[in-house]
Design an enzyme around this catalytic site. Sequence first.
Site, PDB file in Angstrom:
ATOM      1  N   LYS A  44      18.261  -0.062  42.582  1.00  0.00           N
ATOM      2  CA  LYS A  44      18.565  -0.775  43.817  1.00  0.00           C
ATOM      3  C   LYS A  44      17.593  -0.326  44.894  1.00  0.00           C
ATOM      4  CE  LYS A  44      21.953  -1.562  47.454  1.00  0.00           C
ATOM      5  NZ  LYS A  44      23.210  -1.107  48.095  1.00  0.00           N
TER       6      LYS A  44
ATOM      7  N   HIS B 223      17.518   3.391  50.187  1.00  0.00           N
ATOM      8  CA  HIS B 223      17.655   2.539  51.368  1.00  0.00           C
ATOM      9  C   HIS B 223      16.737   3.052  52.476  1.00  0.00           C
ATOM     10  CE1 HIS B 223      21.454   2.485  49.135  1.00  0.00           C
ATOM     11  NE2 HIS B 223      21.634   1.258  49.581  1.00  0.00           N
TER      12      HIS B 223
ATOM     13  N   LYS C 290       4.913 -26.387  66.056  1.00  0.00           N
ATOM     14  CA  LYS C 290       4.410 -27.699  65.662  1.00  0.00           C
ATOM     15  C   LYS C 290       2.885 -27.796  65.789  1.00  0.00           C
ATOM     16  CE  LYS C 290       8.687 -30.216  66.607  1.00  0.00           C
ATOM     17  NZ  LYS C 290       9.309 -31.392  67.250  1.00  0.00           N
TER      18      LYS C 290
ATOM     19  N   ASP D  48       9.113 -37.258  63.968  1.00  0.00           N
ATOM     20  CA  ASP D  48       9.880 -37.477  65.204  1.00  0.00           C
ATOM     21  C   ASP D  48       9.752 -38.922  65.675  1.00  0.00           C
ATOM     22  OD1 ASP D  48      10.891 -34.894  65.469  1.00  0.00           O
ATOM     23  OD2 ASP D  48       9.149 -34.179  66.583  1.00  0.00           O
TER      24      ASP D  48
END
Length: 391
Positions: free
Chosen positions: A158, A132, A310, A351
Amino acid sequence: MAKLVVPIVVESLDQALAATDRALALGADMVEFRVDRFTDDLDALPALVERANGDCIVTCRPRWEGGEYDGDDTHRLAVFEAACSGEVKPALIDVELVAYQRSADFRRGIKRFVKHPGQVEPTPTKLILSTHDFESRPIDLYQRIEAMTASSACAVMKLAWQSRSLRDNAEAFRLCTENPKPTIALCMGDTGLPSRVLAAKYAGFLTFAASEPGAGTAIGQPTITDLYDLFRWNKLQPTTKLYGVIGYPIGHSLSPAFHNAAFNETGFDGVYLPMPIPPEYEHFKATVATWLNDLPDRAFRGASVTIPHKENLLRFVEEQGGEIEPLAKQIGAANTLVVRDDESLYACNTDYAAALDAVCDGLNIERGELAGKRVAVIGAGGAARAIVAGF
């Protein structure tokens, strides 16, 4: 198929037994008993394993690896021995790679309880070796993988690290699909959510989910209800296509709930994820390019795009040689990215169409009948510009 595991922080025998029953009732395949703070009543551990019918992981995580156990490894060995002493054995025990490597005595002790080529007494219990990093992706990640691969006792690897961005998920997917041993590769934090949700698609050995909000053992861990009801866990498969909503911030968006519900209703083989990307164009470009090109199966097929990206979407698609809807170019903003079957990109703006349809439906008229009518648009953002252009 990846297993869905609910971690249980064991405080008492009764509490853990009740939590086990709840997790299994919610649909967990296994539970993980985190016994970091429950290391004195060793006689109780076999009862926990038995209640889970052996479908469990036993973990005693030290503080130095993000857990709460503050004792020595000698007592930790006693904990694992007790957990494996009943007639019903745990499916897995989880041990940190660092602890396993640094002490030959600890390593020999662990190998007494797990299945490996030199085991004298047969046992079904297998070993997870784990690592980890709670700060970032470890620079020696592949050296750690090599060490796990070389260990004959290691049945499952892991690998968990703090996600730096959505791009880290692509590497986690490749680790699960390409490593020689069953692999758990999880990115912690909000941008690591795809690694947890898509373990079922990308051959991850398991993923972790909390039984309820706030009960998780790692940052970004979803609830078991979220996985089933929101992200279609039981419908995910290698062929599942990936979609998302790109924005920053994006946690408030209802788009994943709306689109995944639509996928369920129509039987469409897809899943729709929140995709937080910081505002700068460089982040947008690098992240979308990674999801387009670096996923093992190039399964990313499009996204809804909202504030503040956008305009970035138009720039990106133009740079990639894709097609832009003429009205979206006029508006200067697009909110939808489509990856076509030939891998070319298309950007458009929905839109204005949504606003036109809503007004026409409300007035019970066709679009052509809008001519000559006066319309007020309240607002001055990207959606407002799109609506003005549409009218």
